[in-house]
Design a protein around this motif. Sequence first.
Motif, mmCIF file in Angstrom:
data_model
loop_
_atom_site.group_PDB
_atom_site.id
_atom_site.type_symbol
_atom_site.label_atom_id
_atom_site.label_comp_id
_atom_site.label_asym_id
_atom_site.label_seq_id
_atom_site.Cartn_x
_atom_site.Cartn_y
_atom_site.Cartn_z
ATOM 1 N N VAL A 11 0.859 -1.178 0.000
ATOM 2 C CA VAL A 11 0.000 0.000 0.000
ATOM 3 C C VAL A 11 0.896 1.229 0.000
ATOM 4 N N THR A 12 0.690 2.094 -0.972
ATOM 5 C CA THR A 12 1.429 3.352 -1.032
ATOM 6 C C THR A 12 0.487 4.464 -0.621
ATOM 7 N N LYS A 14 0.706 8.508 -0.097
ATOM 8 C CA LYS A 14 1.579 9.639 -0.425
ATOM 9 C C LYS A 14 2.930 9.086 -0.858
ATOM 10 N N ASP A 15 3.996 9.329 -0.110
ATOM 11 C CA ASP A 15 5.341 8.861 -0.478
ATOM 12 C C ASP A 15 5.766 7.623 0.293
ATOM 13 N N GLN A 16 4.931 7.120 1.184
ATOM 14 C CA GLN A 16 5.313 5.993 2.025
ATOM 15 C C GLN A 16 4.746 4.688 1.471
ATOM 16 N N VAL A 17 5.546 3.622 1.567
ATOM 17 C CA VAL A 17 5.124 2.302 1.104
ATOM 18 C C VAL A 17 5.056 1.369 2.309
ATOM 19 N N PHE A 18 3.946 0.656 2.447
ATOM 20 C CA PHE A 18 3.728 -0.278 3.547
ATOM 21 C C PHE A 18 3.481 -1.656 2.955
ATOM 22 N N LEU A 19 4.061 -2.670 3.549
ATOM 23 C CA LEU A 19 3.831 -4.046 3.128
ATOM 24 C C LEU A 19 3.029 -4.734 4.221
ATOM 25 N N SER A 20 1.870 -5.253 3.861
ATOM 26 C CA SER A 20 1.044 -5.937 4.845
ATOM 27 C C SER A 20 0.840 -7.377 4.431
ATOM 28 N N GLY A 21 0.625 -8.209 5.430
ATOM 29 C CA GLY A 21 0.371 -9.627 5.209
ATOM 30 C C GLY A 21 -0.971 -10.020 5.779
ATOM 31 N N VAL A 22 -1.251 -11.293 5.747
ATOM 32 C CA VAL A 22 -2.518 -11.817 6.258
ATOM 33 C C VAL A 22 -2.695 -11.404 7.715
ATOM 34 N N GLY A 23 -3.843 -10.817 8.031
ATOM 35 C CA GLY A 23 -4.160 -10.413 9.396
ATOM 36 C C GLY A 23 -3.736 -9.001 9.750
ATOM 37 N N THR A 25 -3.586 -4.830 9.433
ATOM 38 C CA THR A 25 -4.524 -3.766 9.092
ATOM 39 C C THR A 25 -3.752 -2.473 8.873
ATOM 40 N N ILE A 26 -4.290 -1.643 8.008
ATOM 41 C CA ILE A 26 -3.739 -0.313 7.763
ATOM 42 C C ILE A 26 -4.916 0.652 7.778
ATOM 43 N N GLN A 27 -4.792 1.714 8.551
ATOM 44 C CA GLN A 27 -5.837 2.727 8.613
ATOM 45 C C GLN A 27 -5.246 4.041 8.142
ATOM 46 N N PHE A 28 -5.934 4.709 7.213
ATOM 47 C CA PHE A 28 -5.457 5.997 6.710
ATOM 48 C C PHE A 28 -6.626 6.776 6.133
ATOM 49 N N ALA A 29 -6.422 8.077 5.983
ATOM 50 C CA ALA A 29 -7.442 8.933 5.375
ATOM 51 C C ALA A 29 -7.412 8.698 3.871
#
Length: 55
Positions: A11-12, A14-23, A25-29
């Motif tokens: 998940v990108t 703005k300029d930040q990249v996050f890698l998520s796996g099973v289970g 969560t990512i919360q953002f506007a």
Amino acid sequence: MPLRSAGQLEVTIKDQVFLSGVGDTIQFASDQPHGYRNPGPGLTRLLSAVTPPHY
């Protein structure tokens, strides 16, 4: 059959990249620039919930 996430999701926001796996969560506007990408060769399945803004 219950809904289940699978694989990895990049998940990108703005300029930040996050890698998520099973289970994970990512919360953002969601009114800011963002994008989703499957970084792997297999299936990625995500569950997304969009709620009204909380001011």
